[in-house]
Design an enzyme around this catalytic site. Structure first.
Site, mmCIF file in Angstrom:
data_model
loop_
_atom_site.group_PDB
_atom_site.id
_atom_site.type_symbol
_atom_site.label_atom_id
_atom_site.label_comp_id
_atom_site.label_asym_id
_atom_site.label_seq_id
_atom_site.Cartn_x
_atom_site.Cartn_y
_atom_site.Cartn_z
ATOM 1 N N ASP A 78 -10.787 -8.149 8.548
ATOM 2 C CA ASP A 78 -12.212 -8.068 8.206
ATOM 3 C C ASP A 78 -12.866 -9.445 8.286
ATOM 4 O O ASP A 78 -14.012 -9.577 8.736
ATOM 5 C CB ASP A 78 -12.400 -7.512 6.786
ATOM 6 N N TYR A 91 0.812 -1.217 0.000
ATOM 7 C CA TYR A 91 0.000 0.000 0.000
ATOM 8 C C TYR A 91 0.851 1.276 0.000
ATOM 9 O O TYR A 91 0.356 2.361 -0.285
ATOM 10 C CB TYR A 91 -0.937 0.049 1.213
ATOM 11 N N LYS A 127 3.606 -14.983 3.285
ATOM 12 C CA LYS A 127 3.512 -15.752 2.034
ATOM 13 C C LYS A 127 4.947 -15.998 1.582
ATOM 14 O O LYS A 127 5.337 -15.661 0.457
ATOM 15 C CB LYS A 127 2.685 -14.935 1.012
ATOM 16 N N ASP A 141 -2.870 -17.957 2.932
ATOM 17 C CA ASP A 141 -4.025 -18.686 2.394
ATOM 18 C C ASP A 141 -4.532 -19.691 3.426
ATOM 19 O O ASP A 141 -5.733 -19.846 3.639
ATOM 20 C CB ASP A 141 -3.701 -19.357 1.052
ATOM 21 N N ASP A 193 -5.217 -6.394 6.392
ATOM 22 C CA ASP A 193 -6.436 -5.709 5.966
ATOM 23 C C ASP A 193 -7.537 -6.756 5.724
ATOM 24 O O ASP A 193 -8.668 -6.650 6.219
ATOM 25 C CB ASP A 193 -6.114 -4.958 4.662
#
Ligand code: NAD
Length: 357
Positions: free
Chosen positions: A250, A135, A190, A222, A246
């Site tokens: 959620d 980001y 990852k 994952d 992020d």
């Protein structure tokens, strides 16, 4: 103690008003100052994060933030959109550590889409790095200027990067938080595919060597996404990068039934923090008086605990929230048969009343 109050847009104004009432009922001495942010600031001053608002945020011990954004601003060029205000505050204040607890209140077990036995007693803490990763990568400026596209080109890209100090400091935050809980950290990455996250894993492991009393394990993102819905109670503290955090936070929010219940804290190295509900400005229900103010009220409790050294007052707020849920009071997002439907104002007033008990 000085608290900057930034209600923002949509339901932000409604839910922050209730949190301010709850804070005022605590008999603590603090000063508050309110300023415009997001779309409201754009309308009044032509910018989502005006200099005066930024100066107030910098001078305060803590910031209570509502939410920013509205679909009507989607056609504005990116630097002027309301969401840039929250990114700007994170950047200017160095708010690198985002705490998102996902707690399932026993009274709300039925509000989750998962089976009650999977989430009853759930209490996990997701710590998301907030100022690095993809980001904040290199092409950001160019992309911003042309609204997501490189004119005349056939591709777009973003750069994922982390520096050693960035990973070290968020790892320390996670290990220290784990020491106050059940002394377990899961670092999510990852590293099988991305160099950035092999580096992340190496640095987190190194920092972990300084916390021999805390158990560290690593998980690919994952798999973590899968395990969060398969057996969420297996986690305690989860630490991860900006983008994975992020998404996973959620996902974790929804485990508990409603995003309207979940607070968050974003802290800098000095302990100064921005406290906000995990949800956005919910334009679909704004102005109707039906938004759930509890995530914001619980964010105010986190503010008292983390930035204002008022842990007892924070405990009182959290107990009052449990009390109103036990009384069966529910806003529409968590309402179920047999409970009492209330609006934003009535829920806030019920929490104030429960404080007195
Ligand atoms: P949202 O979180 O605002 O809403 C998602 C859904 O959850 C909606 O159906 C909404 O009605 C519901 N909801 C959210 N908060 C609730 C509450 N307290 N009580 C009851 N229901 C609630 O996400 P969105 O619709 O994707 O985004 C709306 C706007 O918010 C966008 O402009 C987005 O950019 C912005 N946003 C801002 C922040 C922030 O200020 N930090 C975070 C996320 C989204």
């Amino acid at each position: 103690m000085k608290i900057a109050i930034l209600p923002g847009d949509g339901i932000g104004k409604e839910i922050v008003a209730e949190a301010v009432l709850v804070l005022s009922a605590l008999d603590l001495s603090f000063e508050t100052e309110t300023a415009l942010v997001g779309g409201a600031a754009f309308e009044a001053h032509g910018h989502p994060l005006p200099e005066t608002t930024l100066a107030l945020a910098k001078s305060a011990d803590a910031i209570l933030f509502g939410a920013v954004g509205d679909w009507k601003y989607d056609t504005l060029e990116r630097p002027l959109r309301p969401e840039q205000a929250i990114l700007g505050l994170r950047k200017h204040l160095g708010l690198f550590a985002n705490f998102r607890p996902a707690i399932c209140y026993e009274q709300l077990v039925d509000a989750s889409s998962l089976k009650p036995e999977l989430i009853a007693g759930l209490d996990i803490l997701i710590i998301r790095e907030l100022t690095g990763d993809i980001y904040f990568g290199q092409p950001r400026g160019r992309r911003t200027a042309v609204d997501g596209h490189f004119p005349g080109s056939e591709e777009a890209f973003d750069t994922m990067r982390y520096s050693r100090p960035e990973v070290e400091r968020i790892a320390h935050v996670a290990f220290q938080a784990a020491r106050k809980r059940s002394k377990r950290v899961t670092s999510v990455d990852k590293s099988n595919v991305l160099e950035t996250f092999q580096f992340w894993r190496d640095v987190v492991t190194e920092v972990g060597g300084q916390y021999p009393d805390v158990a560290l394990d690593h998980m690919y993102v994952d798999n973590a996404a899968m395990q969060l819905v398969r057996a969420p109670k297996k986690f305690d503290v989860v630490v991860t990068g900006n983008m994975f955090g992020d998404i996973l936070s959620d996902e974790a929010a929804m485990l508990t039934g409603s995003i309207g219940m979940l607070p968050s804290a974003s802290l800098n190295a000095a302990g100064q923090g921005l406290y906000e509900p995990s949800h956005g400005s919910a334009p679909d229900i704004a102005g109707k008086g039906i938004a759930n103010p509890l995530a914001t009220i619980l964010s105010a409790a986190m503010m008292l605990r983390f930035s204002l050294n008022q842990a007892q007052a924070a405990d009182r707020i959290e107990a009052a929230v449990r009390s109103v849920l036990s009384q069966g009071l529910r806003t529409a997002d968590i309402h179920s048969p047999g409970t009492t439907l209330v609006g934003t104002r009535a829920m806030g007033q019920a929490v104030v009343k429960a404080l007195g008990k």
